[in-house]
Design a protein around this motif. Sequence first.
Motif, PDB file in Angstrom:
ATOM      1  N   ARG A  32      88.101  71.122   9.750  1.00 10.86           N
ATOM      2  CA  ARG A  32      89.534  70.964   9.967  1.00 10.86           C
ATOM      3  C   ARG A  32      89.853  70.571  11.401  1.00 10.86           C
ATOM      4  O   ARG A  32      90.800  69.817  11.648  1.00 10.86           O
ATOM      5  N   PHE A  33      89.055  71.056  12.367  1.00  7.35           N
ATOM      6  CA  PHE A  33      89.317  70.703  13.765  1.00  7.35           C
ATOM      7  C   PHE A  33      89.238  69.191  13.962  1.00  7.35           C
ATOM      8  O   PHE A  33      90.149  68.580  14.541  1.00  7.35           O
ATOM      9  N   TYR A  34      88.162  68.565  13.508  1.00  2.49           N
ATOM     10  CA  TYR A  34      88.015  67.124  13.722  1.00  2.49           C
ATOM     11  C   TYR A  34      88.954  66.314  12.824  1.00  2.49           C
ATOM     12  O   TYR A  34      89.319  65.186  13.157  1.00  2.49           O
ATOM     13  N   ASP A  35      89.359  66.910  11.707  1.00  2.00           N
ATOM     14  CA  ASP A  35      90.343  66.244  10.861  1.00  2.00           C
ATOM     15  C   ASP A  35      91.698  66.192  11.571  1.00  2.00           C
ATOM     16  O   ASP A  35      92.433  65.205  11.441  1.00  2.00           O
ATOM     17  N   LYS A  36      92.014  67.228  12.331  1.00  6.47           N
ATOM     18  CA  LYS A  36      93.286  67.301  13.042  1.00  6.47           C
ATOM     19  C   LYS A  36      93.236  66.613  14.414  1.00  6.47           C
ATOM     20  O   LYS A  36      94.278  66.300  14.988  1.00  6.47           O
ATOM     21  N   ASN A  37      92.039  66.430  14.949  1.00  6.40           N
ATOM     22  CA  ASN A  37      91.882  65.863  16.294  1.00  6.40           C
ATOM     23  C   ASN A  37      90.986  64.631  16.235  1.00  6.40           C
ATOM     24  O   ASN A  37      89.887  64.612  16.789  1.00  6.40           O
ATOM     25  N   GLU A  38      91.473  63.591  15.563  1.00  8.85           N
ATOM     26  CA  GLU A  38      90.623  62.432  15.308  1.00  8.85           C
ATOM     27  C   GLU A  38      90.361  61.576  16.540  1.00  8.85           C
ATOM     28  O   GLU A  38      89.506  60.686  16.506  1.00  8.85           O
ATOM     29  N   ASN A  39      91.054  61.839  17.633  1.00  5.59           N
ATOM     30  CA  ASN A  39      90.737  61.128  18.872  1.00  5.59           C
ATOM     31  C   ASN A  39      89.551  61.749  19.607  1.00  5.59           C
ATOM     32  O   ASN A  39      89.050  61.179  20.581  1.00  5.59           O
ATOM     33  N   VAL A  40      89.123  62.926  19.148  1.00  7.34           N
ATOM     34  CA  VAL A  40      87.974  63.601  19.751  1.00  7.34           C
ATOM     35  C   VAL A  40      86.711  63.159  19.017  1.00  7.34           C
ATOM     36  O   VAL A  40      86.547  63.447  17.829  1.00  7.34           O
ATOM     37  N   VAL A  41      85.830  62.453  19.720  1.00 12.39           N
ATOM     38  CA  VAL A  41      84.579  62.013  19.102  1.00 12.39           C
ATOM     39  C   VAL A  41      83.597  63.179  19.121  1.00 12.39           C
ATOM     40  O   VAL A  41      83.329  63.749  20.188  1.00 12.39           O
ATOM     41  N   PRO A  42      83.055  63.573  17.956  1.00 12.98           N
ATOM     42  CA  PRO A  42      82.129  64.715  17.918  1.00 12.98           C
ATOM     43  C   PRO A  42      80.890  64.460  18.770  1.00 12.98           C
ATOM     44  O   PRO A  42      80.453  63.320  18.933  1.00 12.98           O
ATOM     45  N   PRO A  43      80.292  65.515  19.326  1.00 11.39           N
ATOM     46  CA  PRO A  43      79.044  65.342  20.078  1.00 11.39           C
ATOM     47  C   PRO A  43      77.902  64.936  19.146  1.00 11.39           C
ATOM     48  O   PRO A  43      77.986  65.140  17.926  1.00 11.39           O
ATOM     49  N   ARG A  44      76.873  64.390  19.715  1.00  4.65           N
ATOM     50  CA  ARG A  44      75.730  63.983  18.884  1.00  4.65           C
ATOM     51  C   ARG A  44      75.034  65.183  18.268  1.00  4.65           C
ATOM     52  O   ARG A  44      74.342  65.056  17.259  1.00  4.65           O
ATOM     53  N   GLU A  45      75.227  66.337  18.870  1.00  6.16           N
ATOM     54  CA  GLU A  45      74.609  67.551  18.340  1.00  6.16           C
ATOM     55  C   GLU A  45      75.529  68.737  18.588  1.00  6.16           C
ATOM     56  O   GLU A  45      75.894  69.021  19.728  1.00  6.16           O
TER      57      GLU A  45
END
Length: 381
Positions: free
Chosen positions: A29-42
Motif C-alpha cells: 500500500r505504501f508504494y501504491d500511494k507513493n508512486e513517485n518513490v522508486v523502490p530500492p533494489r533491495e
Amino acid sequence: MIDFELSEGDKALVDEAREQALLARKYARFYDKNENVVPPRELEEAIGRPDPFEQRLDMDGQISGKAIVEALLHMEMFRGDVVPLRVPKISLGNYVLESVGSPEQIERWGKSRIAIGITEPGAGSDPSRVTTTAIYDEARDEWVINGEKIFITYAEDADAVMLFARAKGADGNFSLTTFLVEKGTPGFTVGPQVKKMGIRGEDTAGLVFQDCRLPSFNHVKANFKTVFEVFNFSRPIVAAFGLGTSRALLDFTLEKLAEVEIVPEYSSGLAGRSAIVDRLLELEAEYEAAWLCVVRAKWLEDKRGGVKVEASTAKAMGGMASRRITQGCLELLGNFSLTEAELAEKWFRDARISDIYEGPGEVQRLIIARSLLGYSQKDLR
C-alpha cells in the motif's frame, strides 16, 4: 514428454520465493500511494536471505529447468506484490546485449541493469513506426540521437537503456537498430514517474533524447528481428506476473468466502453446487489453463530455446485470464472489493496491465494467426 510434477529443488526455490513475497507485501500500500518513490533494489528484509533467481542458475539436475523455474518464481513474486524484496538484476535490454553485443560491449555493460526503450507516443504497439532517429556524424565518429520514448520500465533506476531507433545509413536510407545509452549522457533525460492505474510501485517513466551524442562503440547493431526475439523469452514472464497477482486475489476470495462457510466441493456435480461455487471453479479452471500455457512455453524454451507462437499463446492466455479472474473475484467479494483496508482492489488494478504491455492480447493473436495461416505481417494489416 512434459512432466508437471515439481522436483524437490523446484519446491525449495518456490517456497523461498513465496516467503519473500509475503514479506514484501507489507510495502504494497505504501508504494501504491507513493508512486513517485522508486523502490530500492533491495528491501531490508532481503538481507541475509538467498536469491532464488540466482540459486536456480547453479542447480542443474536438481530443478525442472531454468526457464520453467524462472516463471514459477515470478508467479510467486507477484503473488506478494508488484514490489519484490529484490528487484531483478537485469532487464530486457540486457538480453539484447547478450544476444548481439560484441565481446567488448558485453564486457563493458554486462553487469549493468539495462532498460529497453521501444514504445513511443505515436507508435504504440507498432514498433515499425518508431520515429526516434540516429544520424551518424562521420567527422566525430558519433551518432546523434533525437526522439522520445514512453512507458519505459526501470527508466529511473536502470544504469542504461537499450534504445530502438531509426539509423540513417551511408545510402541515405533509414533502418531500425539499437544503441546503448548510459545514464548521465548529455542530451539524455528521464521524465517523471507515470501516473498509472495499477503497478504504481513499478518504476515507469519517459525518456527524451535531444541531440544526444554517442560514440560509435555504443551502436549495438541489433535489428528488428533480433530485438523482438527477446520478447519470446519475456512474454510468458509477463503472463506469470498477471497470474501471480490473480492467484493472490483468488486465494483472498477463497478465504473470505470460507468465513461464511462457502467452500468449493470439487467432486460435487453441477446440481450440487451453488452459483458462487460454480463461478469459483470456473475461475480456478481458467487460472490452471493459463498456468499450463506459461509452463509449456517455458518448458519448450528449456528444451530448444525461445519459441514465438507458444510465447504469444502464454501471453494472450495469461493476460486474458488475469483480467477475467480478478474481475470475477471482485464480483464475488462484494464490499471487500471496494475498501482500501484490503488489497483486493489493488490486485485488480495491478493485474490489468498484464494483458496490455509487451504486446496486448490482440497483437499476440495476430502473431499466432500469422503462424497458423502462413500470412505475413502485411497480409494481416
